[in-house]
Design a protein around this motif. Sequence first.
Motif, PDB file in Angstrom:
ATOM      1  N   PHE A   1       0.809  -1.195  -0.117  1.00 27.13           N
ATOM      2  CA  PHE A   1      -0.153  -0.249  -0.023  1.00 27.13           C
ATOM      3  C   PHE A   1       0.878   1.238  -0.020  1.00 27.13           C
ATOM      4  CE2 PHE A   1      -0.530  -1.840   4.625  1.00 27.13           C
ATOM      5  CZ  PHE A   1       0.351  -1.151   4.977  1.00 27.13           C
ATOM      6  N   GLN A   2      -0.018   2.435  -0.313  1.00 29.56           N
ATOM      7  CA  GLN A   2       0.967   3.697  -0.488  1.00 29.56           C
ATOM      8  C   GLN A   2       0.143   4.828   0.628  1.00 29.56           C
ATOM      9  OE1 GLN A   2       0.414   6.568  -3.929  1.00 29.56           O
ATOM     10  NE2 GLN A   2       2.693   5.929  -4.290  1.00 29.56           N
ATOM     11  N   TYR A   3       0.968   5.569   1.219  1.00 37.27           N
ATOM     12  CA  TYR A   3       0.271   6.362   1.901  1.00 37.27           C
ATOM     13  C   TYR A   3       0.736   8.060   1.601  1.00 37.27           C
ATOM     14  CZ  TYR A   3      -1.605   3.465   5.581  1.00 37.27           C
ATOM     15  OH  TYR A   3      -2.628   2.434   6.232  1.00 37.27           O
ATOM     16  N   TYR A   4      -0.173   8.932   1.508  1.00 37.02           N
ATOM     17  CA  TYR A   4      -0.054  10.356   1.398  1.00 37.02           C
ATOM     18  C   TYR A   4      -0.809  10.908   2.232  1.00 37.02           C
ATOM     19  CZ  TYR A   4      -0.030  14.647  -1.262  1.00 37.02           C
ATOM     20  OH  TYR A   4      -0.009  15.878  -1.569  1.00 37.02           O
ATOM     21  N   GLU A   5      -0.536  12.255   2.762  1.00 35.86           N
ATOM     22  CA  GLU A   5      -1.333  13.049   3.618  1.00 35.86           C
ATOM     23  C   GLU A   5      -2.036  12.096   4.734  1.00 35.86           C
ATOM     24  OE1 GLU A   5      -3.960  15.334   1.061  1.00 35.86           O
ATOM     25  OE2 GLU A   5      -2.378  16.860   1.013  1.00 35.86           O
ATOM     26  N   GLU A   6      -1.208  11.077   5.255  1.00 35.90           N
ATOM     27  CA  GLU A   6      -1.873  10.482   6.293  1.00 35.90           C
ATOM     28  C   GLU A   6      -2.774   9.372   5.959  1.00 35.90           C
ATOM     29  OE1 GLU A   6      -1.865  12.535  10.207  1.00 35.90           O
ATOM     30  OE2 GLU A   6      -1.112  14.116   9.231  1.00 35.90           O
ATOM     31  N   GLU A   7      -3.001   9.402   4.636  1.00 27.66           N
ATOM     32  CA  GLU A   7      -3.991   8.393   4.278  1.00 27.66           C
ATOM     33  C   GLU A   7      -3.431   7.136   3.447  1.00 27.66           C
ATOM     34  OE1 GLU A   7      -7.797  11.471   4.414  1.00 27.66           O
ATOM     35  OE2 GLU A   7      -7.719   9.982   3.159  1.00 27.66           O
ATOM     36  N   GLU A   8      -4.165   5.956   3.628  1.00 24.77           N
ATOM     37  CA  GLU A   8      -3.906   5.078   2.541  1.00 24.77           C
ATOM     38  C   GLU A   8      -4.597   5.455   0.923  1.00 24.77           C
ATOM     39  OE1 GLU A   8      -4.460   0.802   3.585  1.00 24.77           O
ATOM     40  OE2 GLU A   8      -5.699   0.555   1.573  1.00 24.77           O
ATOM     41  N   ARG A   9      -3.715   5.502   0.043  1.00 29.84           N
ATOM     42  CA  ARG A   9      -4.256   6.118  -0.931  1.00 29.84           C
ATOM     43  C   ARG A   9      -4.484   4.758  -2.193  1.00 29.84           C
ATOM     44  NH1 ARG A   9      -5.965  11.299  -0.412  1.00 29.84           N
ATOM     45  NH2 ARG A   9      -4.768  12.311   1.034  1.00 29.84           N
ATOM     46  N   GLN A  10      -3.440   4.001  -2.021  1.00 31.72           N
ATOM     47  CA  GLN A  10      -3.682   2.743  -3.034  1.00 31.72           C
ATOM     48  C   GLN A  10      -3.158   1.705  -1.961  1.00 31.72           C
ATOM     49  OE1 GLN A  10      -2.422   3.528  -7.267  1.00 31.72           O
ATOM     50  NE2 GLN A  10      -1.157   5.335  -6.455  1.00 31.72           N
ATOM     51  N   ARG A  11      -3.898   0.416  -2.661  1.00 30.74           N
ATOM     52  CA  ARG A  11      -3.497  -0.676  -2.114  1.00 30.74           C
ATOM     53  C   ARG A  11      -3.305  -1.878  -3.016  1.00 30.74           C
ATOM     54  NH1 ARG A  11      -4.539  -2.231   3.420  1.00 30.74           N
ATOM     55  NH2 ARG A  11      -4.335  -4.609   3.626  1.00 30.74           N
ATOM     56  N   GLY A  12      -2.391  -2.727  -2.585  1.00 38.28           N
ATOM     57  CA  GLY A  12      -2.184  -3.983  -3.399  1.00 38.28           C
ATOM     58  C   GLY A  12      -3.076  -5.232  -2.983  1.00 38.28           C
ATOM     59  N   ASN A  13      -2.819  -6.159  -3.547  1.00 39.95           N
ATOM     60  CA  ASN A  13      -3.614  -7.469  -3.484  1.00 39.95           C
ATOM     61  C   ASN A  13      -3.178  -8.265  -2.217  1.00 39.95           C
ATOM     62  OD1 ASN A  13      -5.531  -9.402  -3.757  1.00 39.95           O
ATOM     63  ND2 ASN A  13      -4.154 -10.615  -4.919  1.00 39.95           N
ATOM     64  N   PHE A  14      -3.152  -7.540  -0.890  1.00 39.07           N
ATOM     65  CA  PHE A  14      -2.816  -7.999   0.231  1.00 39.07           C
ATOM     66  C   PHE A  14      -4.239  -8.033   1.331  1.00 39.07           C
ATOM     67  CE2 PHE A  14       1.817  -8.854   0.609  1.00 39.07           C
ATOM     68  CZ  PHE A  14       1.990  -8.189  -0.775  1.00 39.07           C
ATOM     69  N   PRO A  15      -4.184  -9.121   2.222  1.00 40.81           N
ATOM     70  CA  PRO A  15      -5.111  -9.123   2.828  1.00 40.81           C
ATOM     71  C   PRO A  15      -5.388  -7.894   4.065  1.00 40.81           C
ATOM     72  CG  PRO A  15      -3.738 -10.794   3.539  1.00 40.81           C
ATOM     73  CD  PRO A  15      -3.050  -9.999   2.432  1.00 40.81           C
ATOM     74  N   ASP A  16      -6.479  -7.911   4.725  1.00 42.22           N
ATOM     75  CA  ASP A  16      -6.607  -6.880   5.793  1.00 42.22           C
ATOM     76  C   ASP A  16      -5.654  -7.038   7.099  1.00 42.22           C
ATOM     77  OD1 ASP A  16     -10.116  -6.435   5.510  1.00 42.22           O
ATOM     78  OD2 ASP A  16      -8.461  -5.732   4.404  1.00 42.22           O
ATOM     79  N   ARG A  17      -4.957  -7.976   7.173  1.00 40.98           N
ATOM     80  CA  ARG A  17      -3.990  -8.129   8.035  1.00 40.98           C
ATOM     81  C   ARG A  17      -3.026  -7.163   8.174  1.00 40.98           C
ATOM     82  NH1 ARG A  17      -0.905 -12.205   8.268  1.00 40.98           N
ATOM     83  NH2 ARG A  17      -1.210 -13.148   6.084  1.00 40.98           N
ATOM     84  N   PHE A  18      -2.910  -6.862   6.960  1.00 44.28           N
ATOM     85  CA  PHE A  18      -1.768  -5.662   6.726  1.00 44.28           C
ATOM     86  C   PHE A  18      -2.349  -4.429   6.652  1.00 44.28           C
ATOM     87  CE2 PHE A  18       1.972  -8.098   4.985  1.00 44.28           C
ATOM     88  CZ  PHE A  18       1.269  -9.500   4.820  1.00 44.28           C
ATOM     89  N   SER A  19      -1.820  -3.834   7.568  1.00 43.79           N
ATOM     90  CA  SER A  19      -2.210  -2.353   7.703  1.00 43.79           C
ATOM     91  C   SER A  19      -1.215  -1.176   7.901  1.00 43.79           C
ATOM     92  CB  SER A  19      -3.526  -2.059   8.751  1.00 43.79           C
ATOM     93  OG  SER A  19      -2.740  -2.388  10.207  1.00 43.79           O
ATOM     94  N   GLY A  20      -1.451  -0.003   7.815  1.00 41.60           N
ATOM     95  CA  GLY A  20      -0.410   0.796   8.011  1.00 41.60           C
ATOM     96  C   GLY A  20      -0.909   2.258   8.506  1.00 41.60           C
ATOM     97  N   HIS A  21       0.027   3.181   8.547  1.00 44.27           N
ATOM     98  CA  HIS A  21      -0.296   4.393   9.092  1.00 44.27           C
ATOM     99  C   HIS A  21       1.029   5.405   8.685  1.00 44.27           C
ATOM    100  CE1 HIS A  21      -2.168   7.084  12.053  1.00 44.27           C
ATOM    101  NE2 HIS A  21      -0.985   7.597  12.406  1.00 44.27           N
ATOM    102  N   GLN A  22       0.363   6.340   8.483  1.00 42.11           N
ATOM    103  CA  GLN A  22       1.461   7.530   7.986  1.00 42.11           C
ATOM    104  C   GLN A  22       1.303   8.806   9.417  1.00 42.11           C
ATOM    105  OE1 GLN A  22       1.441   9.827   4.391  1.00 42.11           O
ATOM    106  NE2 GLN A  22       3.578   9.959   4.468  1.00 42.11           N
ATOM    107  N   PHE A  23       2.262   9.282   9.638  1.00 36.85           N
ATOM    108  CA  PHE A  23       2.322  10.352  10.662  1.00 36.85           C
ATOM    109  C   PHE A  23       2.501  11.685  10.118  1.00 36.85           C
ATOM    110  CE2 PHE A  23       2.387   7.350  14.191  1.00 36.85           C
ATOM    111  CZ  PHE A  23       2.838   6.166  13.684  1.00 36.85           C
ATOM    112  N   PRO A  24       2.351  12.679  10.750  1.00 34.88           N
ATOM    113  CA  PRO A  24       2.242  14.098  10.231  1.00 34.88           C
ATOM    114  C   PRO A  24       3.917  14.232   9.840  1.00 34.88           C
ATOM    115  CG  PRO A  24       1.277  14.214  12.093  1.00 34.88           C
ATOM    116  CD  PRO A  24       1.708  12.775  12.001  1.00 34.88           C
ATOM    117  N   ASN A  25       4.855  13.750  10.394  1.00 31.94           N
ATOM    118  CA  ASN A  25       6.147  14.141   9.805  1.00 31.94           C
ATOM    119  C   ASN A  25       6.586  13.077   8.757  1.00 31.94           C
ATOM    120  OD1 ASN A  25       6.481  11.429  10.808  1.00 31.94           O
ATOM    121  ND2 ASN A  25       8.401  12.120  12.165  1.00 31.94           N
TER     122      ASN A  25
END
Lengths: 113, 114
Positions: A47-71
């Motif tokens: 997946f890809q993060y921009y402005e603290e939001e997940e923007r695009q996601r590949g073919n991976f299950p929901d067990r994979f999650s992420g986060h982007q911080f203000p920095n």
Amino acid sequence: DAGVTQSPTHLIKTRGQQVTLRCSPKSGHDTVSWYQQALGQGPQFIFQYYEEEERQRGNFPDRFSGHQFPNYSSELNVNALLLGDSALYLCASTRRQGLHEQYFGPGTRLTVT
Amino acid sequence: AQSVSQHNHHVILSEAASLELGCNYSYGGTVNLFWYVQYPGQHLQLLLKYFSGDPLVKGIKGFEAEFIKSKFSFNLRKPSVQWSDTAEYFCAVNDPAGNTPLVFGKGTRLSVIA
């Protein structure tokens, strides 16, 4: 100018556990992508993060999650680990606007036993 | 969906031999094209990139690649390899719109022997 950094370098976990991997992007970059590279394979987009939001996601299950911080740094979380999750996890950063290549970090080698 | 094919899984060359690694992609629209290299124990590094313009692209360490749109190919070349070129080479493609994720080929392992 520091490039993309990732921590930890190596990690050993047991099936069913949870893991968090961390990434700091290259200076001036605002977009972070995560890739999984299994042995003998090319990296696969998670997946890809921009402005603290997940923007695009590949073919991976929901067990994979992420986060982007203000920095702009990012975390990848994997729950309920499976043996098949053993891989090199790569973080890549770039700038959202314009045409720019992605810069990769050294990766985190995750081994699930 | 985009996909990338790298035809050679493992290539073994003697020092000073010429190198050509094949890469074909499947995507009908405009693409950005990349070659990355992964030296043993090191992270992925960009060798060269094609965004637009001259289809013959020169990269670092004497590598070059030619984009042939009609063949959907972006082959990597080097006139004379060195032992230090031993590495894994990955071709990758993405859509220029919105810096979409990279789609990688499976990679070609190059072994250069003395």
